[in-house]
Design a protein around this motif. Structure first.
Motif, PDB file in Angstrom:
ATOM      1  N   ASN A  69       0.643  -5.092   2.050  1.00 20.47           N
ATOM      2  CA  ASN A  69       0.315  -3.841   2.805  1.00 20.47           C
ATOM      3  C   ASN A  69       0.746  -2.579   2.022  1.00 20.47           C
ATOM      4  OD1 ASN A  69      -0.914  -5.239   4.867  1.00 20.47           O
ATOM      5  ND2 ASN A  69       1.257  -5.713   5.902  1.00 20.47           N
ATOM      6  N   LEU A  70       1.929  -2.850   1.209  1.00 22.63           N
ATOM      7  CA  LEU A  70       2.390  -1.572   0.422  1.00 22.63           C
ATOM      8  C   LEU A  70       1.395  -1.122  -0.536  1.00 22.63           C
ATOM      9  CD1 LEU A  70       6.112  -2.353  -0.069  1.00 22.63           C
ATOM     10  CD2 LEU A  70       5.035  -0.459   1.308  1.00 22.63           C
ATOM     11  N   GLN A  71       0.646  -1.992  -0.900  1.00 25.50           N
ATOM     12  CA  GLN A  71      -0.595  -1.647  -1.819  1.00 25.50           C
ATOM     13  C   GLN A  71      -1.452  -1.071  -1.271  1.00 25.50           C
ATOM     14  OE1 GLN A  71      -0.805  -2.048  -5.114  1.00 25.50           O
ATOM     15  NE2 GLN A  71       0.867  -3.232  -5.743  1.00 25.50           N
ATOM     16  N   ARG A  72      -2.073  -1.579  -0.073  1.00 23.92           N
ATOM     17  CA  ARG A  72      -3.005  -0.896   0.922  1.00 23.92           C
ATOM     18  C   ARG A  72      -2.776   0.603   1.033  1.00 23.92           C
ATOM     19  NH1 ARG A  72      -4.182  -3.249   5.665  1.00 23.92           N
ATOM     20  NH2 ARG A  72      -6.094  -1.930   5.873  1.00 23.92           N
ATOM     21  N   LEU A  73      -1.476   0.815   1.433  1.00 18.98           N
ATOM     22  CA  LEU A  73      -1.024   2.014   1.736  1.00 18.98           C
ATOM     23  C   LEU A  73      -1.007   2.859   0.718  1.00 18.98           C
ATOM     24  CD1 LEU A  73       0.277   3.927   3.917  1.00 18.98           C
ATOM     25  CD2 LEU A  73       2.573   3.117   3.256  1.00 18.98           C
ATOM     26  N   GLU A  74      -0.806   2.644  -0.532  1.00 18.27           N
ATOM     27  CA  GLU A  74      -0.501   3.193  -1.597  1.00 18.27           C
ATOM     28  C   GLU A  74      -2.250   3.794  -1.925  1.00 18.27           C
ATOM     29  OE1 GLU A  74       1.126   1.464  -4.766  1.00 18.27           O
ATOM     30  OE2 GLU A  74       3.293   1.510  -3.815  1.00 18.27           O
ATOM     31  N   ALA A  75      -3.098   2.778  -1.873  1.00 17.55           N
ATOM     32  CA  ALA A  75      -4.533   3.157  -2.133  1.00 17.55           C
ATOM     33  C   ALA A  75      -4.999   4.091  -0.977  1.00 17.55           C
ATOM     34  CB  ALA A  75      -5.264   1.715  -2.072  1.00 17.55           C
TER      35      ALA A  75
END
Length: 283
Positions: A69-75
């Motif tokens: 989810n952190l990766q998705r947020l950064e993207a």
């Protein structure tokens, strides 16, 4: 019930209306906080948190202790900061569709890389991050995206200058050539833009209250969601401009030809909201 436009209360002043997609973008980028006051109609006010499902992007409501989810947020934040489109609401819809399409595949990759809870070696984290970044990068490069340069608030007035998000309130720009300039979310209150060449300029969501645009060339300019309260637009050339969702309350439109100019959901000079299909005049 979903609300297409929203008002925002900041510094003791009600601003807007803004498309829901723009409010979501500001929340994603931290420019609007969960405790800030918003309203779908300018009368009923509450915190952003009170309309969480409508305004707070799904990536911010997810479990952020999960690296996926952190990766998705950064993207999502990178896309929100870098993508430039004419219609922010369309961009928001497009991003949601992209997320829905990629979610099952990315979750499968995440499970393969991380395994079950308790079996998350450091090397697995590196592999998963690389896979996710590759997927995001591929989607980003494949999309028809306009990738602007970083704003340069110290740059002088010139064609194509990027002053997005800069504070240029009260600036003297009468007669300046600003063709194709980028001034999204720029503060231009009380600016002197008389006779300025703003052809094809992007002034979406700029704050221009009280600015003087008499005789300015605004052909093809993007004024989507722009705050134009009390602006002087006398004799301004507007062919091909887009003024949907703009706030024109109290503006001087003397001898301005708005033929063919989208005015959907704009606030007219007398305070009424134009119909979504309004073009050339406020219906």
């Amino acid at each position: 019930m979903e609300h297409p436009i929203w008002y925002l209360w900041r510094d003791g002043v009600a601003e807007g209306p803004f498309p829901a997609g723009q409010i979501q973008r500001w929340i994603l980028l931290g420019r609007v906080r969960r405790e800030d006051s918003v309203s779908p109609d300018g009368e009923e006010w509450g915190r952003v948190e009170d309309w969480s499902e409508e305004l707070i992007p799904e990536v911010l409501r997810a479990d952020l202790t999960d690296p996926y989810n952190l990766q998705r947020l950064e993207a999502a934040r990178r896309w929100a900061d870098e993508r430039v489109e004419d219609d922010p609401e369309a961009v928001a819809v497009e991003r949601r569709e992209e997320d829905e399409g990629d979610r099952p595949r990315m979750r499968s990759l995440h499970r393969r890389a991380f395994g079950e809870p308790g079996d998350r070696g450091a090397w697995r984290l590196v592999v998963a991050a690389a896979v996710v970044v590759a997927l995001i990068g591929g989607a980003w490069w494949a999309a028809p995206v306009d990738r602007p340069l970083e704003p340069d608030c110290e740059a002088g007035p010139a064609p194509g200058v990027n002053w997005s998000y800069c504070d240029r309130a009260g600036v003297e720009l009468a007669g300046k050539d600003l063709r194709g300039s980028r001034m999204r979310d720029t503060q231009l209150q009380q600016a002197d833009l008389r006779g300025a060449n703003l052809e094809e300029a992007d002034l979406s969501f700029a704050l221009m209250g009280g600015a003087d645009l008499a005789g300015a060339n605004l052909r093809g300019a993007r004024l989507f969601g722009t705050d134009l309260r009390g602006v002087r637009l006398e004799r301004a050339r507007m062919a091909g401009a887009n003024m949907a969702y703009a706030n024109l309350r109290g503006a001087d439109l003397g001898r301005v030809d708005l033929s063919g100019v989208p005015l959907g959901s704009a606030i007219w000079v007398d305070g009424r909201t134009c119909a979504p299909e309004s073009v050339g005049e406020c219906d």
